[in-house]
Design an enzyme around this catalytic site. Structure first.
Site, short mmCIF file in Angstrom:
data_model
loop_
_atom_site.label_atom_id
_atom_site.label_comp_id
_atom_site.label_asym_id
_atom_site.label_seq_id
_atom_site.Cartn_x
_atom_site.Cartn_y
_atom_site.Cartn_z
N SER A 267 -8.01 5.13 0.36
CA SER A 267 -7.01 6.43 0.07
C SER A 267 -7.54 7.77 -0.13
CB SER A 267 -6.23 6.07 -0.97
OG SER A 267 -4.71 6.75 -1.35
N ASP A 347 2.01 0.86 5.86
CA ASP A 347 1.63 2.12 4.65
C ASP A 347 2.21 3.06 4.89
OD1 ASP A 347 0.00 3.98 3.33
OD2 ASP A 347 -1.87 3.30 3.68
N HIS A 379 -0.05 -0.12 1.61
CA HIS A 379 -1.52 0.72 1.47
C HIS A 379 -2.20 0.39 0.46
CE1 HIS A 379 -2.53 4.60 0.70
NE2 HIS A 379 -2.77 4.66 -0.51
#
Length: 403
Positions: A267, A347, A379
């Site tokens: 991320s 995602d 994600h």
């Protein structure tokens, strides 16, 4: 205008406690604890002056509330006096505590560390002693040797104190040289505390013979609101320098092989890896980026969470804010280090196309690169079998370029 959540009634039902953020559209605003008096129709900020996030409130009585907070790389229990807003720290130790629950005078909390998956504990409200009461995985731990977890504090380039966790391999020998991994946390806000996961598991990485460097860089929770907020609008700035400072400090140690350093993250951590790939000055020999932002312009045009970039990278690309100068794709011409890129088809936070762009750039640049694409992940990696694949690919890549 901010985010109010998690209401809890007081024991006699006359009041409600709740967490409250002041500013609209800012998920990393200070999490304050408020109490609403139903009869009077008034609310009061009962952690005023407390510079850390207050979470997971539970009432002791009509005058006192216990809560948890990310605090200096750990998670501790605090209490507040409703009348005076005085906050008192209850617990100490290298662990994360919470969620908590108080029944019949007994305060129960989850207890987790970098060396132990969550268990139950009882916390003394008078002494703060934490006593573990469940031992679900004891039989497994008895056959596993954990590495030492050590806290270090270094000075950054701008003379700030930077706290970080260093996790050593089991049977660590200071006379030997070890490869090291810089762990880049996601978020970008939020705590880097005593977490346990079957994906980013520090002990698992250390068990493979790596020293893990986990800095609480600018943007992380638990070091005051100013430290947490600094990162917004400065993605390629001081927090990236924090990563370099932490890496350079550990590279000076005689037991760290400075020629075998890697950087990994997901991320915002994946963005950090992409960014470092364009400016690390030869420090790292391998990168792994999971679901990172690569091109801020196309990311802004595809994420499902527009209010987040509106705050953290200061709005859309057509307003040309400074933040867009930190987009990793602008430095891809400097890429020369092997990189593994991981993503999931579902995602929507950082769509998989970001990883495809980065992989294609690496391929066109002739950089050794590999794409791991999960057609049924989001994600995060949520399915155990996929986690097995993730770990296998993760360590195979590191062993290829760092061992």
């Amino acid at each position: 205008r901010g985010y109010d959540k998690y209401p809890v009634f007081s024991p006699d039902g006359s009041k409600i406690s709740f967490q409250s953020m002041e500013r609209d559209g800012y998920e990393a605003d200070l999490d304050r604890l408020f109490v609403y008096n139903i009869k009077e129709g008034k609310r009061s900020w009962v952690t005023k002056g407390f510079i850390f996030d207050a979470e997971g409130a539970t009432w002791a009585d009509e005058k006192t509330i216990y809560f948890t907070s990310a605090y200096l790389g750990t998670g501790q229990i605090f209490k507040t006096d409703i009348a005076t807003s005085a906050v008192t720290k209850i617990t100490e130790g290298i662990h994360d505590l919470g969620p908590i629950n108080l029944k019949s005078g007994v305060l129960v909390s989850s207890l987790v560390s970098m060396s132990m998956a969550p268990e139950l504990s009882v916390v003394s409200t008078s002494t703060g002693e934490v006593k573990q009461t469940s031992f679900i995985n004891k039989s497994i731990y008895e056959s596993i040797k954990m590495g030492k977890v050590e806290e270090r504090i270094i000075k950054t380039k701008d003379k700030k104190d930077l706290q970080m966790w260093v996790i050593y391999p089991p049977d660590f020998d200071a006379t030997k040289k070890y490869p090291a991994l810089l762990y880049c946390k996601g978020g970008p806000q939020g705590p880097l505390g005593q977490s346990w996961s079957y994906r980013w598991n520090y002990q698992m990485m250390a068990a493979k013979g790596y020293i893990i460097i986990a800095p609480n860089r600018r943007g992380n929770s638990g070091f005051g609101q100013e430290w947490k907020e600094q990162i917004s609008g400065d993605y390629g700035g001081l927090n990236i320098q924090d990563y370099l400072d932490a890496t350079d400090a550990m590279a000076k140690e005689p037991f760290v092989d400075k020629n075998r350093l890697g950087a990994v993250g997901a991320s915002y951590g994946g963005f950090s890896v992409f960014y470092l790939a364009g400016m690390h000055g030869g420090r790292f020999k391998a990168f792994i980026s999971h679901c990172g932002m690569f091109n801020f312009t196309s990311w802004y045009g595809s994420t499902e969470e527009l209010w987040f970039p509106d705050k953290d990278i200061e709005g859309p690309y057509w307003n040309t804010p400074k933040s867009y100068s930190y987009s990793p794709h602008l430095m891809v011409d400097n890429w020369d280090t092997p990189i593994l890129i991981i993503t999931g088809a579902n995602d929507f936070r950082i769509p998989y196309t970001q990883s495809l762009e980065a992989f294609q750039a690496a391929q066109l640049k002739g950089v050794p690169s590999r794409l791991l694409f999960f057609e049924n992940e989001y994600h995060w990696v949520t399915k155990p079998q996929n986690s097995v694949i993730w770990q296998r690919e993760f360590f195979e890549w590191l062993e290829t370029y760092l061992k």
